[in-house]
Design a protein around this motif. Structure first.
Motif, PDB file in Angstrom:
ATOM      1  N   TRP A   1     161.650  38.221  46.899  1.00  0.00           N
ATOM      2  CA  TRP A   1     160.225  38.163  46.678  1.00  0.00           C
ATOM      3  C   TRP A   1     159.157  36.826  47.359  1.00  0.00           C
ATOM      4  CZ3 TRP A   1     156.168  40.188  45.598  1.00  0.00           C
ATOM      5  CH2 TRP A   1     154.885  39.314  45.014  1.00  0.00           C
ATOM      6  N   GLU A   2     160.210  35.977  47.549  1.00  0.00           N
ATOM      7  CA  GLU A   2     159.781  34.485  48.364  1.00  0.00           C
ATOM      8  C   GLU A   2     159.646  34.646  49.035  1.00  0.00           C
ATOM      9  OE1 GLU A   2     162.632  30.946  47.189  1.00  0.00           O
ATOM     10  OE2 GLU A   2     162.769  32.232  45.039  1.00  0.00           O
ATOM     11  N   ASP A   3     159.873  35.318  49.670  1.00  0.00           N
ATOM     12  CA  ASP A   3     159.403  35.510  51.732  1.00  0.00           C
ATOM     13  C   ASP A   3     158.479  36.254  51.278  1.00  0.00           C
ATOM     14  OD1 ASP A   3     161.361  34.536  52.655  1.00  0.00           O
ATOM     15  OD2 ASP A   3     163.018  35.739  52.313  1.00  0.00           O
ATOM     16  N   PHE A   4     158.308  37.569  50.454  1.00  0.00           N
ATOM     17  CA  PHE A   4     157.285  38.393  50.385  1.00  0.00           C
ATOM     18  C   PHE A   4     155.966  37.853  50.588  1.00  0.00           C
ATOM     19  CE2 PHE A   4     155.199  41.824  47.914  1.00  0.00           C
ATOM     20  CZ  PHE A   4     154.789  42.703  49.181  1.00  0.00           C
ATOM     21  N   TYR A   5     156.196  37.001  48.626  1.00  0.00           N
ATOM     22  CA  TYR A   5     154.932  36.431  49.063  1.00  0.00           C
ATOM     23  C   TYR A   5     154.169  35.002  49.858  1.00  0.00           C
ATOM     24  CZ  TYR A   5     151.864  33.214  45.254  1.00  0.00           C
ATOM     25  OH  TYR A   5     151.652  32.802  44.921  1.00  0.00           O
ATOM     26  N   ASP A   6     155.076  34.699  50.315  1.00  0.00           N
ATOM     27  CA  ASP A   6     154.774  33.538  51.923  1.00  0.00           C
ATOM     28  C   ASP A   6     153.995  34.323  52.456  1.00  0.00           C
ATOM     29  OD1 ASP A   6     155.853  31.654  49.899  1.00  0.00           O
ATOM     30  OD2 ASP A   6     157.524  31.532  51.514  1.00  0.00           O
ATOM     31  N   ILE A   7     154.376  35.688  52.977  1.00  0.00           N
ATOM     32  CA  ILE A   7     154.147  36.577  53.747  1.00  0.00           C
ATOM     33  C   ILE A   7     152.595  37.276  53.318  1.00  0.00           C
ATOM     34  CG2 ILE A   7     153.627  38.566  54.702  1.00  0.00           C
ATOM     35  CD1 ILE A   7     156.230  38.537  55.403  1.00  0.00           C
ATOM     36  N   LEU A   8     152.361  37.272  51.761  1.00  0.00           N
ATOM     37  CA  LEU A   8     151.296  37.394  51.158  1.00  0.00           C
ATOM     38  C   LEU A   8     149.944  36.168  51.422  1.00  0.00           C
ATOM     39  CD1 LEU A   8     152.284  39.630  48.192  1.00  0.00           C
ATOM     40  CD2 LEU A   8     150.926  40.627  50.552  1.00  0.00           C
ATOM     41  N   VAL A   9     150.653  35.321  51.126  1.00  0.00           N
ATOM     42  CA  VAL A   9     149.214  34.218  50.957  1.00  0.00           C
ATOM     43  C   VAL A   9     149.087  33.959  52.658  1.00  0.00           C
ATOM     44  CG1 VAL A   9     149.274  31.773  50.899  1.00  0.00           C
ATOM     45  CG2 VAL A   9     150.270  33.393  49.024  1.00  0.00           C
TER      46      VAL A   9
END
Length: 65
Positions: free
Chosen positions: A28-36
């Motif tokens: 999730w942290e990686d996914f969130y970083d990509i979204l940001v």
């Protein structure tokens, strides 16, 4: 998949996902970083030298060493 649940609308289409963060927290942290990053892709960029100058100016104004 274990630790993943989907929310569906009246037509059975997936509209949201619920992730178990104990199971998928690192992903999730990686996914969130990509979204940001994608949400900021259209923002103006600042050169490193301009950023340095701005920080130096702020530090001088605030009395930082």
């Amino acid at each position: 998949m274990r630790g993943i649940q989907f929310l569906v609308n009246e037509d059975g289409e997936k509209t949201a996902v619920l992730l178990d963060l104990q199971e998928w927290g690192d992903l999730w942290e990686d996914f969130y970083d990509i979204l940001v990053a994608r949400s900021r892709s259209e923002e103006d960029t600042v050169s490193w030298s301009d950023l340095e100058a701005e920080l130096d100016q702020e530090n001088a104004t605030n009395g930082a060493v």
